[in-house]
Scaffold this active site. Structure first.
Site, PDB file in Angstrom:
ATOM      1  N   ASP A   1      23.645  17.449  -7.659  1.00 42.34           N
ATOM      2  CA  ASP A   1      24.236  16.700  -8.764  1.00 42.34           C
ATOM      3  C   ASP A   1      25.096  15.541  -8.222  1.00 42.34           C
ATOM      4  O   ASP A   1      24.656  14.828  -7.325  1.00 42.34           O
ATOM      5  CB  ASP A   1      25.034  17.669  -9.652  1.00 42.34           C
ATOM      6  CG  ASP A   1      25.319  17.106 -11.032  1.00 42.34           C
ATOM      7  OD1 ASP A   1      24.460  17.235 -11.916  1.00 42.34           O
ATOM      8  OD2 ASP A   1      26.390  16.496 -11.208  1.00 42.34           O
TER       9      ASP A   1
ATOM     10  N   TYR B   1      30.815   9.332 -14.882  1.00 44.59           N
ATOM     11  CA  TYR B   1      29.577   8.728 -15.385  1.00 44.59           C
ATOM     12  C   TYR B   1      29.822   7.271 -15.775  1.00 44.59           C
ATOM     13  O   TYR B   1      29.009   6.391 -15.501  1.00 44.59           O
ATOM     14  CB  TYR B   1      29.039   9.506 -16.593  1.00 44.59           C
ATOM     15  CG  TYR B   1      28.556  10.885 -16.232  1.00 44.59           C
ATOM     16  CD1 TYR B   1      29.462  11.927 -16.049  1.00 44.59           C
ATOM     17  CD2 TYR B   1      27.201  11.149 -16.075  1.00 44.59           C
ATOM     18  CE1 TYR B   1      29.025  13.199 -15.713  1.00 44.59           C
ATOM     19  CE2 TYR B   1      26.754  12.416 -15.743  1.00 44.59           C
ATOM     20  CZ  TYR B   1      27.666  13.437 -15.557  1.00 44.59           C
ATOM     21  OH  TYR B   1      27.233  14.685 -15.220  1.00 44.59           O
TER      22      TYR B   1
ATOM     23  N   HIS C   1      18.834  23.626 -11.280  1.00 44.84           N
ATOM     24  CA  HIS C   1      19.801  22.600 -10.889  1.00 44.84           C
ATOM     25  C   HIS C   1      20.991  23.144 -10.106  1.00 44.84           C
ATOM     26  O   HIS C   1      21.517  22.462  -9.237  1.00 44.84           O
ATOM     27  CB  HIS C   1      20.284  21.915 -12.172  1.00 44.84           C
ATOM     28  CG  HIS C   1      21.173  20.749 -11.916  1.00 44.84           C
ATOM     29  ND1 HIS C   1      20.731  19.613 -11.273  1.00 44.84           N
ATOM     30  CD2 HIS C   1      22.481  20.527 -12.209  1.00 44.84           C
ATOM     31  CE1 HIS C   1      21.736  18.741 -11.193  1.00 44.84           C
ATOM     32  NE2 HIS C   1      22.805  19.265 -11.747  1.00 44.84           N
TER      33      HIS C   1
END
Ligand SMILES: *[C@@H]1O[C@H](CO)[C@@H](O)[C@H](O)[C@H]1NC(C)=O
Ligand SMILES: *[C@@H]1O[C@H](CO)[C@@H](O)[C@H](O)[C@H]1NC(C)=O
Ligand SMILES: *[C@@H]1O[C@H](CO)[C@@H](O)[C@H](O)[C@H]1NC(C)=O
Length: 474
Positions: A241, A387, A444
């Site tokens: 990630d 982000y 993930h």
């Protein structure tokens, strides 16, 4: 040919040439940008004398947290309020997001089973040595598994930086750390690992910044400064990630510090790589080892999945503070928002299960530990800002995806991860991709879900790097 046609052909040729020139400009590798290694992120004014700041603030402090009972009681009362959740539609499991019937059960378990055992959980979370130190004005938290001299004789000694992502935390790595620790104790093992597991700035117990611009490139600078502060000039990196992006940035910006970069979410978002990925779909067998085509193709599946599952990404990249406000002081909403990802990103087919398959691969306690870290540190908003910073113009202008790195790179692909990149795409950036693997089980959050598989993959990578590059540390 008429004059008009000749002119048209000429214009087309010139136009085509210009487009080709422009496109090919997007293709070329770029040199690494220089980032300020002392950029200031603290709340206070930037110190005028940075050397004096360093001299006074480089202490590494052992850290043991114990939350006051009132904090835990407050959480209990928030979890005890009558739930006014809207029931799911008929026959709907997780397809519309977190199933609210199941959410009630999670809240009950959290309040009546997990929370009364919180002091135990605290001991569990604090089982490794935790520290903080000041880097560029921010208090950075990390776990540090140290190995002392007497154990080192005749062994190869490597520091390893483990980097988590969103919505994860250092908690994801606990089993992985244990495996590294076990291997340190094993006399037959030729490696000794010192393990450093930081909370990213604005995540968990690491301080957040009050200034704009702390994107993954700048976090890479902070993490590298942390490693150097601890005396580790050369180290391995493992991450998924954001940990994958930040790890790649460290390898790209500071190749001299990195012995090897291993990731369970290797990616290369350069224009060339994206075009290659699309074209490879026309002849999959040329680009993918046989039996693993469905990791990548058909591309239409990937696009559909992206449309269905990337809403969180857009909102966090554009309005992190709005969604953050909705989740702050709202443990029920926070758990739904975070745990939905642990369902779908572990296996997209879990969306059709009424409980999101959450406990198929994880213990509920482990999942709640992670939610607790976000709740207790009030870090959901600051974690989501990463982000927004990644997609800020200044960050995009760095174009790090087009800066190649020669650091030995290893990529472990897990079938259910949220995106996959072919070797041919990765090799544009990672010039020494020496290890590339595929696992049909796992998603993930590999460190949390399949720690042994990830651990073995990592060790195989270290061995390959040693063999090919004959590295020597210490
Ligand atoms: C080529 O790029 C330049 C800027 O680099 C831009 O001004 C121009 O419009 C582009 N031309 C084409 C044909 O895309
Ligand atoms: C460093 O610490 C000393 C002792 O606490 C203090 O007198 C001095 O002003 C500090 N210097 C800076 C630059 O903070
Ligand atoms: C996802 O779950 C389905 C159904 O339980 C299972 O058949 C499949 O193997 C799982 N995929 C992975 C990558 O674990």
């Amino acid at each position: 040919m008429g004059v008009i046609v000749k002119i048209l052909v000429l214009l087309l040729a010139i136009g085509g040439g210009m487009v080709y020139k422009n496109v090919s400009q997007l293709w070329v590798d770029l040199p690494a940008p220089q980032l300020n290694p002392q950029q200031w992120w603290g709340d206070e004014a930037e110190p005028k004398d940075y050397a004096a700041y360093l001299a006074n603030n480089s202490e590494v402090i052992g850290n043991r947290l114990s939350y006051p009972q009132k904090t835990i009681d407050d959480l209990k009362s928030l979890l005890s309020r009558p739930l006014k959740l809207t029931p799911p539609l008929e026959g709907v499991a997780f397809e519309y997001g977190f199933n609210t019937d199941y959410l009630k059960k999670v809240v009950e378990y959290w309040r009546d089973d997990y929370l009364p055992r919180w002091r135990e959980r605290e001991v569990f979370l604090w089982q490794f040595n935790h520290f903080t130190t000041d880097i560029q004005g921010l208090r950075i938290h990390f776990l540090h598994l140290m190995v002392y001299d007497e154990n080192k004789v005749g062994k190869q000694h490597y520091p390893v930086l483990l980097l988590h992502g969103w919505p994860g935390s250092v908690r994801e790595f606990y089993d992985f750390i244990h495996l590294l620790h076990q291997s340190n104790l094993d006399n037959n093992n030729k490696y000794i690992f010192n393990v450093i597991v930081p909370s990213l700035p604005g995540y968990g117990w690491s301080q957040s910044t009050s200034r704009q611009g702390l994107g993954p490139a700048q976090v890479a600078v902070i993490m590298r400064n942390l490693m150097v502060r601890l005396g580790y000039d050369k180290f391995f990196i493992q991450g998924g990630d954001w940990g994958s992006v930040i790890g790649s940035n460290i390898a790209t910006l500071f190749p001299d510090n990195v012995l090897g970069y291993h990731s369970n979410m290797c990616n290369n978002m350069s224009p060339k790589s994206l075009v290659k990925g699309f074209l490879a779909g026309l002849w999959p067998s040329l680009f993918v080892p046989s039996g693993f085509e469905d990791f990548f193709f058909p591309k239409s599946n990937e696009l559909k999945y992206l449309m269905e599952e990337s809403g969180y990404f857009h909102i966090q990249a554009t309005k992190p503070d709005t969604i953050g406000a909705a989740l702050t002081d709202n443990p029920v909403g926070l758990a739904a928002y975070i745990l939905e990802k642990f369902s779908t990103w572990t296996n997209a087919s879990y969306r059709s299960l009424p409980d999101g398959g959450l406990t198929q691969r994880y213990k509920m306690d482990a999942l709640l530990d992670n939610v607790m870290i976000y709740y207790l540190t009030n870090s959901i908003t600051t974690s989501q800002r990463l982000y927004a910073e990644q997609y800020a113009q200044e960050q995009r202008d760095l174009q790090l995806e087009r800066v190649p790195t020669v650091v030995p790179t290893g990529c472990a692909r897990f079938k259910s991860d949220i995106m996959q990149f072919l070797d041919t795409q990765l090799q544009d950036k990672f010039k020494n991709l020496v290890h590339s693997t595929y696992y049909k089980k796992g998603g993930h959050f590999a460190a949390l879900e399949v720690p042994k598989v990830l651990y073995k993959d990592f060790i195989d990578f270290v061995k390959t790097v040693e063999r090919k590059f004959r590295i020597k540390t210490l």
